[in-house]
Design a protein around this motif. Structure first.
Motif, PDB file in Angstrom:
ATOM      1  N   PRO A  28      43.157  32.961  46.861  1.00 19.72           N
ATOM      2  CA  PRO A  28      42.257  31.693  47.073  1.00 19.72           C
ATOM      3  C   PRO A  28      42.460  30.868  45.733  1.00 19.72           C
ATOM      4  CG  PRO A  28      41.103  33.549  46.471  1.00 19.72           C
ATOM      5  CD  PRO A  28      42.294  34.032  46.582  1.00 19.72           C
ATOM      6  N   GLY A  29      43.499  29.809  45.660  1.00 15.82           N
ATOM      7  CA  GLY A  29      43.320  29.023  44.489  1.00 15.82           C
ATOM      8  C   GLY A  29      44.769  29.543  43.638  1.00 15.82           C
ATOM      9  N   ASN A  30      44.744  29.424  42.248  1.00 17.51           N
ATOM     10  CA  ASN A  30      45.680  29.968  41.396  1.00 17.51           C
ATOM     11  C   ASN A  30      45.760  31.358  41.453  1.00 17.51           C
ATOM     12  OD1 ASN A  30      47.238  30.532  38.888  1.00 17.51           O
ATOM     13  ND2 ASN A  30      47.240  28.430  38.959  1.00 17.51           N
ATOM     14  N   ALA A  31      46.843  31.856  41.866  1.00 15.98           N
ATOM     15  CA  ALA A  31      47.000  33.389  41.696  1.00 15.98           C
ATOM     16  C   ALA A  31      46.887  33.967  40.439  1.00 15.98           C
ATOM     17  CB  ALA A  31      48.625  33.804  42.283  1.00 15.98           C
ATOM     18  N   LYS A  32      47.577  33.118  39.386  1.00 15.82           N
ATOM     19  CA  LYS A  32      47.515  33.783  37.942  1.00 15.82           C
ATOM     20  C   LYS A  32      46.103  33.945  37.393  1.00 15.82           C
ATOM     21  CE  LYS A  32      52.105  32.537  36.618  1.00 15.82           C
ATOM     22  NZ  LYS A  32      53.020  31.688  35.585  1.00 15.82           N
ATOM     23  N   LEU A  33      45.133  32.690  37.775  1.00 12.08           N
ATOM     24  CA  LEU A  33      43.739  32.837  37.345  1.00 12.08           C
ATOM     25  C   LEU A  33      43.027  33.888  38.186  1.00 12.08           C
ATOM     26  CD1 LEU A  33      42.808  28.880  37.190  1.00 12.08           C
ATOM     27  CD2 LEU A  33      43.522  30.481  35.560  1.00 12.08           C
ATOM     28  N   VAL A  34      43.314  34.292  39.377  1.00  8.83           N
ATOM     29  CA  VAL A  34      42.769  35.281  40.381  1.00  8.83           C
ATOM     30  C   VAL A  34      42.702  36.481  39.567  1.00  8.83           C
ATOM     31  CG1 VAL A  34      42.745  36.524  42.240  1.00  8.83           C
ATOM     32  CG2 VAL A  34      42.697  33.968  42.155  1.00  8.83           C
ATOM     33  N   VAL A  35      44.237  36.937  39.114  1.00  7.00           N
ATOM     34  CA  VAL A  35      44.564  38.103  38.642  1.00  7.00           C
ATOM     35  C   VAL A  35      43.912  38.253  37.199  1.00  7.00           C
ATOM     36  CG1 VAL A  35      46.688  39.437  37.741  1.00  7.00           C
ATOM     37  CG2 VAL A  35      46.628  38.439  39.705  1.00  7.00           C
ATOM     38  N   ALA A  36      43.988  37.077  36.340  1.00  5.61           N
ATOM     39  CA  ALA A  36      43.361  37.228  35.001  1.00  5.61           C
ATOM     40  C   ALA A  36      42.022  37.508  34.935  1.00  5.61           C
ATOM     41  CB  ALA A  36      43.777  35.751  34.391  1.00  5.61           C
ATOM     42  N   GLY A  37      41.142  37.000  35.949  1.00  5.80           N
ATOM     43  CA  GLY A  37      39.668  37.160  36.453  1.00  5.80           C
ATOM     44  C   GLY A  37      39.671  38.408  36.443  1.00  5.80           C
ATOM     45  N   LEU A  38      40.025  39.176  37.514  1.00  3.95           N
ATOM     46  CA  LEU A  38      40.108  40.533  38.020  1.00  3.95           C
ATOM     47  C   LEU A  38      40.466  41.652  36.784  1.00  3.95           C
ATOM     48  CD1 LEU A  38      41.578  40.482  41.526  1.00  3.95           C
ATOM     49  CD2 LEU A  38      39.358  40.943  41.181  1.00  3.95           C
TER      50      LEU A  38
END
Length: 236
Positions: free
Chosen positions: A103-113
């Protein structure tokens, strides 16, 4: 050992291109059998004695169902692992690679997780710094599937399986590359975690067989110390 990966295609039309290595002991399942292969399989089943034909027909239907299920979930690799084990004689595992829309930018998702995992170590998730970029590792015990058709077999099946997942964002895409390893051999979970991490460290979005752009020895040397060196270090 060779790096494997899907056919190179544009990121905006099909799946991203990536490559990774499989260690010894894993056999890939053909997820896209040709019509000729299926015809040959059916012809072989016709030669099975009539008393066993119903069982082979059931196995063929199961195979077809598994293939359809894997393809419908964007699974691009399914490999079965068999390795010797001192306790049980042999231990089994299943490794899969799939692409998942983020959902959205994959890099930001991984960085958040990864950031959340770093601050809460009790969730079974931790960030990973991989050659291909920032990712994360998730692992847990999950209830093993039970058979509804043969409930008598459930007593012989393991109650839980170990599941390890590594997720890495694809470059210039909203997709995550998800590497998953499962095994019913709980006492070997540490070994399978190491295998999963070893495969994850070989993941690359650059074709390892691509020739150097200017033919320089320096680039040749760099290419050999990249994916090839990672493979050698992780799997020997």
């Amino acid at each position: 050992m060779t790096l494997t990966g899907p056919t190179t295609v544009p990121l905006d039309t099909r799946r991203p291109s990536f490559w990774y290595g499989l260690p010894v002991g894993y056999m890939s399942l053909d997820l896209n059998p040709s019509a000729e292969q299926l015809t040959e399989l059916i012809n072989q089943l016709r030669e099975v004695p009539e008393q066993a034909r119903s069982e082979t027909d059931r196995a063929l239907r199961l195979y077809a169902g598994i293939i359809n299920l894997l393809n419908s979930n964007n699974v691009q690799e399914c490999a079965l692992g068999l390795h010797p084990d001192e306790a049980s004689g042999v231990t089994v595992s299943v490794f899969t690679v799939s692409t998942v829309a983020a959902p959205g930018n994959a890099k930001l998702v991984v960085a958040g997780l990864a950031a959340s995992a770093a601050s809460n170590c009790n969730e079974g998730v931790r960030p990973l710094a991989l050659p291909s970029g920032l990712g994360y590792l998730s692992e847990k015990l999950v209830a093993a599937p039970r058979s509804s058709r043969r409930p008598d077999l459930n007593q012989t099946l393991p109650s839980h399986i170990w599941q390890g997942i590594v997720a890495v964002p694809a470059p210039a895409s909203s997709e995550l590359i998800v590497l998953q390893m499962v095994t019913p051999n709980l006492h070997a979970a540490d070994d399978y975690r190491n295998i999963l991490l070893g495969i994850a460290r070989t993941l690359t979005f650059t074709d390892p067989e691509r020739p150097a752009t200017d033919g320089s020895a320096a680039e040749d040397s760099e290419a050999l110390t990249g994916a090839a060196a990672t493979m050698r270090n992780d799997f020997g």
